[in-house]
Write an enzyme that holds these catalytic residues in place. Structure first.
Site, mmCIF file in Angstrom:
data_model
loop_
_atom_site.group_PDB
_atom_site.id
_atom_site.type_symbol
_atom_site.label_atom_id
_atom_site.label_comp_id
_atom_site.label_asym_id
_atom_site.label_seq_id
_atom_site.Cartn_x
_atom_site.Cartn_y
_atom_site.Cartn_z
ATOM 1 N N TYR A 1 -2.409 -6.552 6.839
ATOM 2 C CA TYR A 1 -3.389 -6.899 7.488
ATOM 3 C C TYR A 1 -3.202 -7.753 8.704
ATOM 4 O O TYR A 1 -3.643 -7.980 9.861
ATOM 5 C CB TYR A 1 -4.554 -7.480 6.785
ATOM 6 C CG TYR A 1 -5.047 -6.529 5.387
ATOM 7 C CD1 TYR A 1 -5.942 -5.768 6.127
ATOM 8 C CD2 TYR A 1 -4.705 -6.818 4.138
ATOM 9 C CE1 TYR A 1 -6.536 -4.881 5.073
ATOM 10 C CE2 TYR A 1 -5.021 -6.050 3.439
ATOM 11 C CZ TYR A 1 -6.112 -4.784 3.717
ATOM 12 O OH TYR A 1 -6.488 -4.014 2.526
ATOM 13 N N ASN B 1 -13.246 1.971 7.489
ATOM 14 C CA ASN B 1 -12.755 3.040 8.111
ATOM 15 C C ASN B 1 -13.525 4.407 7.460
ATOM 16 O O ASN B 1 -13.481 4.712 6.236
ATOM 17 C CB ASN B 1 -11.197 3.238 7.657
ATOM 18 C CG ASN B 1 -10.530 4.709 7.992
ATOM 19 O OD1 ASN B 1 -11.189 5.295 8.747
ATOM 20 N ND2 ASN B 1 -9.577 5.058 7.370
ATOM 21 N N CYS C 1 -5.930 4.010 5.859
ATOM 22 C CA CYS C 1 -5.979 2.846 5.601
ATOM 23 C C CYS C 1 -5.446 2.316 4.186
ATOM 24 O O CYS C 1 -5.066 1.101 4.052
ATOM 25 C CB CYS C 1 -7.606 2.338 5.610
ATOM 26 S SG CYS C 1 -8.400 3.549 4.396
ATOM 27 N N HIS C 2 -4.967 3.141 3.456
ATOM 28 C CA HIS C 2 -4.426 2.928 2.083
ATOM 29 C C HIS C 2 -2.854 2.497 2.448
ATOM 30 O O HIS C 2 -2.317 1.985 1.303
ATOM 31 C CB HIS C 2 -4.393 4.211 1.307
ATOM 32 C CG HIS C 2 -3.598 5.481 1.967
ATOM 33 N ND1 HIS C 2 -4.304 6.337 2.938
ATOM 34 C CD2 HIS C 2 -2.223 5.998 1.945
ATOM 35 C CE1 HIS C 2 -3.345 7.182 3.047
ATOM 36 N NE2 HIS C 2 -2.268 6.880 2.721
ATOM 37 N N GLU D 1 3.336 9.314 -1.390
ATOM 38 C CA GLU D 1 3.912 9.347 -0.190
ATOM 39 C C GLU D 1 5.216 8.625 -0.207
ATOM 40 O O GLU D 1 6.043 8.554 0.455
ATOM 41 C CB GLU D 1 3.084 8.307 0.738
ATOM 42 C CG GLU D 1 1.906 9.186 1.281
ATOM 43 C CD GLU D 1 1.253 8.310 2.415
ATOM 44 O OE1 GLU D 1 1.687 7.250 2.833
ATOM 45 O OE2 GLU D 1 -0.218 8.632 2.705
#
Length: 161
Positions: free
Chosen positions: A97, A121, A129-130, A156
């Site tokens: 952030y 979002n 956003c994850h 991912e």
């Protein structure tokens, strides 16, 4: 507004689209789930939903989706600026952030304000956003729940503590 609920390996998602652009994608029941969805028209053959289903199949199959989906999230100017930066986070990586805040307004952005924009979002997964974590690398707030955030990052290939 058109909608379609799609089953994924991580649970059902509800989508919203208008003018052939995606307006929203939420895990059913997540925080900030939209209200008044009963007035939306279910449209399984709406072109953006067809493309989205292909994108989701690739994504949950462990691939980096090549299909481009037109996005049209609705938010404030600040939220739009944050969401635009989220789109720049490559799959398989994370940011903080604070790092996003530093890129906004000549470094005068607030990590707390960024957190608010990230949390609101409206297009999960496609606006990733994850991929935003705490300054110490910890998993923090995700409207879909921290278990889903962890699972998405692991999908991912991100190694988590």
């Amino acid at each position: 507004m058109y909608t379609l609920t799609i089953q994924t390996p991580f649970g059902a998602i509800q989508t919203a689209a208008e003018d052939n652009a995606l307006r929203g994608l939420w895990f059913v029941g997540q925080k900030y789930f939209p209200r008044e969805t009963e007035t939306w028209t279910v449209a399984p053959d709406y072109p953006v939903f067809t493309a989205l289903q292909s994108w989701l199949k690739d994504y949950f199959g462990g691939k980096n989706p090549a299909v481009k989906i037109p996005l049209a999230p609705v938010g404030t100017e600040f939220q739009q600026a944050v969401w635009k930066l989220l789109l720049e986070i490559p799959s398989g990586t994370t940011t903080t952030y604070g790092a996003i805040a530093a890129r906004l307004s000549g470094g005068k952005g607030s990590a707390l304000a960024v957190g608010g924009a990230v949390g609101h979002n409206p297009i999960s997964l496609l606006i990733p956003c994850h991929r935003v974590v705490g300054a110490d690398g910890s998993l923090t707030g995700y409207a879909g729940g921290l278990e889903k955030k962890r699972a998405l990052l692991e999908l991912e290939g991100i190694k988590l503590p």
